[in-house]
Design an enzyme around this catalytic site. Sequence first.
Site, short mmCIF file in Angstrom:
data_model
loop_
_atom_site.label_atom_id
_atom_site.label_comp_id
_atom_site.label_asym_id
_atom_site.label_seq_id
_atom_site.Cartn_x
_atom_site.Cartn_y
_atom_site.Cartn_z
N ASP A 34 0.68 -1.04 0.11
CA ASP A 34 0.02 0.00 -0.03
C ASP A 34 0.77 1.41 0.00
O ASP A 34 0.27 2.41 0.43
CB ASP A 34 -1.19 0.03 1.26
CG ASP A 34 -1.97 -1.05 0.92
OD1 ASP A 34 -2.32 -1.29 -0.07
OD2 ASP A 34 -2.43 -1.62 2.09
N ASP A 35 2.10 1.04 -0.43
CA ASP A 35 2.84 2.39 -0.53
C ASP A 35 2.50 3.11 -1.61
O ASP A 35 2.78 4.23 -1.94
CB ASP A 35 4.10 2.08 -0.57
CG ASP A 35 4.76 1.98 0.83
OD1 ASP A 35 4.30 2.17 1.72
OD2 ASP A 35 6.12 1.47 0.92
N LYS A 37 2.46 1.87 -5.36
CA LYS A 37 3.38 1.64 -6.57
C LYS A 37 2.51 1.47 -7.70
O LYS A 37 2.87 2.16 -8.87
CB LYS A 37 3.99 0.06 -6.51
CG LYS A 37 5.06 0.12 -5.15
CD LYS A 37 5.71 -1.11 -4.97
CE LYS A 37 4.73 -2.53 -4.78
NZ LYS A 37 4.01 -2.26 -3.64
N ASP A 110 6.30 -3.80 -11.79
CA ASP A 110 5.63 -3.22 -10.70
C ASP A 110 5.69 -4.76 -9.71
O ASP A 110 4.94 -5.72 -10.06
CB ASP A 110 4.15 -3.05 -10.87
CG ASP A 110 3.35 -2.85 -9.43
OD1 ASP A 110 4.11 -2.48 -8.49
OD2 ASP A 110 2.25 -2.79 -9.60
N PRO A 112 5.81 -6.91 -5.89
CA PRO A 112 4.74 -7.16 -4.79
C PRO A 112 5.30 -6.40 -3.56
O PRO A 112 6.58 -6.28 -3.51
CB PRO A 112 4.81 -8.71 -4.72
CG PRO A 112 5.00 -9.27 -5.78
CD PRO A 112 6.07 -8.20 -6.57
N ASP A 168 0.56 14.40 0.37
CA ASP A 168 -0.53 15.36 0.59
C ASP A 168 -1.24 14.89 1.84
O ASP A 168 -1.85 15.80 2.45
CB ASP A 168 -1.63 14.90 -0.50
CG ASP A 168 -1.79 13.50 -0.83
OD1 ASP A 168 -0.98 12.75 -0.67
OD2 ASP A 168 -2.98 12.92 -0.98
N ALA A 472 20.05 -57.13 -9.98
CA ALA A 472 19.51 -57.40 -11.44
C ALA A 472 20.59 -58.26 -12.34
O ALA A 472 20.16 -59.02 -13.17
CB ALA A 472 19.41 -55.89 -11.98
N SER A 475 26.84 -56.93 -11.93
CA SER A 475 28.13 -57.38 -11.68
C SER A 475 28.27 -58.72 -12.24
O SER A 475 29.56 -58.74 -12.89
CB SER A 475 28.10 -57.44 -10.14
OG SER A 475 28.29 -56.21 -9.53
N SER A 542 23.61 -46.69 -9.91
CA SER A 542 23.18 -45.53 -10.41
C SER A 542 21.84 -45.11 -10.76
O SER A 542 21.50 -45.06 -11.93
CB SER A 542 24.17 -45.25 -11.67
OG SER A 542 23.90 -46.34 -12.63
#
Length: 634
Positions: A34-35, A37, A110, A112, A168, A472, A475, A542
Amino acid sequence: MAHVSDLIATDIDAYLHQHEHKSLLRFITCGSVDDGKSTLIGRLLYDSKMLFEDQLASVQADSKKWGTQGGEIDFALLVDGLAAEREQGITIDVAYRFFSTDKRKFIVADTPGHEQYTRNMVTGASTADVAVILIDARRGVLTQTRRHSYLVSLIGIQQVVLAVNKMDLMGYEEAVFRRIEDEYTAFAAQIGLTDVTALPLSALQGDNMIVPSPHMPWYHGPTLMGYLEQVELDETRRQAAPMRLPVQWVNRPHLDFRGFAGTLASGQLRPGERVRVLPSGRESRVTRIVTAGGDLELAAAGQSVTLTLADEIDISRGDVIVPAAAPAEVADHLEAMLVWMDETPLQPGRPYLMKIGTRTVNARVAEPRHKVNVNTLERQPARELQLNEIGLCELMLDRPVAFDAYRANRETGGFILIDRLSNHTVAAGMLQAALRAPREVHLQALTIDRAARAALKGQKPLVLWFTGLSGAGKSTIANALERRLHAMGRHTTLLDGDNVRHGLNRDLGFSADDRVENIRRVAEVARLMVDAGLMVITAFISPFRNEREMARRLFAEDEFVEIHVATPLDVAEARDPKGLYRKARRGELRDFTGIDSPYEVPEQPALQLDTVRHSAEECAEQVIAHLRAAGLLQ
């Protein structure tokens, strides 16, 4: 949105030429919630008459719809951000807008105001020349003001506008403005921001936006638009910096042309100049600078070009072409400031992808040396980085990259980190230095190279990379294959997963990070053995594709043969020769592949072996047949 010029009606060609040659300023607006931007950007657009009449009419209709009183326009609507912004009254993402005046073109981001969206502010600031930092005159300098200012300094933006908004509401009092100006400039000096221009204004009322405000006769500085139109661009710095051309692709439209295409990140380049290709270090001379509009005698930062060189050099995407006399640094162990941008904290040791320029590499981040408290600038100890935290970290890469320190060159010193599984950007980074000084460690040129050693052995050096689940048969097949190659008189060596963990990798466990390091070390050893002219056989689970790809990149295309031993999990578990699956099922083994740690099946292996239908000897013969068919074994 373009400035409405009289030339449009009288001489459209002159207008287009004028517009094309206007300078471009990129700036960012940031501040707390709310500054004002979005209102500030909307006022710039409206008061500068940069909207076409139909767009303005649409905004006026919207202002009535959303309850603007007194017939005034809600200038935030001019930015036309997100629908959610209108519904919630807040900005939740970065909104980019493009507009121009008769003097300059602009791109504004702009960003956030909420702390949880600090990462978006980093994104918006990464290409900005100027930062407009808003402060609500009623609230003064806030925590988020300090955070954004520190990030602006960290990202390398040198020129800052301190826009003290909503004057202002404070009666346009000079004392209010001076108090905020003094407090901010003192803080800015601490973080290295010395080019700060403070402006008192009211975005809603238009005070000091386009023309000087009659309500603040005590202020004698520029208006906001006046500053933006006259401020010196950062382009001069980019042009003066040493030339850097990250290669995006190798362009070869026909056989007698080989060009290297990319966008000049900085500097200038002419045909005939001597250049060096990093990280290889090979040198050549530029023969042509080719563009769609013809050859250039001078290329400058920001231009997309294709270079041809006098020599045949191996160049690929991600390499960086630099002047031979002013090269970038090359290293694989780096120090960097990280801005953490993900809700999942930084996990030291976890592998990430690092994208720097056009190159993507595997990276691991060590425990942060410290994090920075942006309110006090105090360095604090840290074991991780949380969302929006900033820290100094070490990065270990799987291969060297070319870079400049971020302070010297934002284009070649900035990078992002990406989560390998979610593909989310988790951090933005600014490189500080190499931790292993490249000037002190050089590659030694050797007389006897890989080709000479291979010729002596009369064979093609390569890696046969067996991958698959535990049990599996990797080796067993690898052992049978080596016996077969040995009988043929080939010079081989076998790297087996269990054997390597008894020596070289005995300090590693079985976590995901340790598995990555296990494969990295094995791949480097395999590369040394291929350099020795050997046929290297590896048998490792791997499990991760990225690590297998990392290993592949260490070798020439025809030197790496990935072999998937495609045994189903239920078959491998039924075999269970070492009893590991039973222990994993009982919870005695953690992070066991196939049970509580994933195995990523190769997508395009060179060869796939079925150990259900074929014996180990038959699988070994299939490998021999594949090598012969591919011309890798005579």
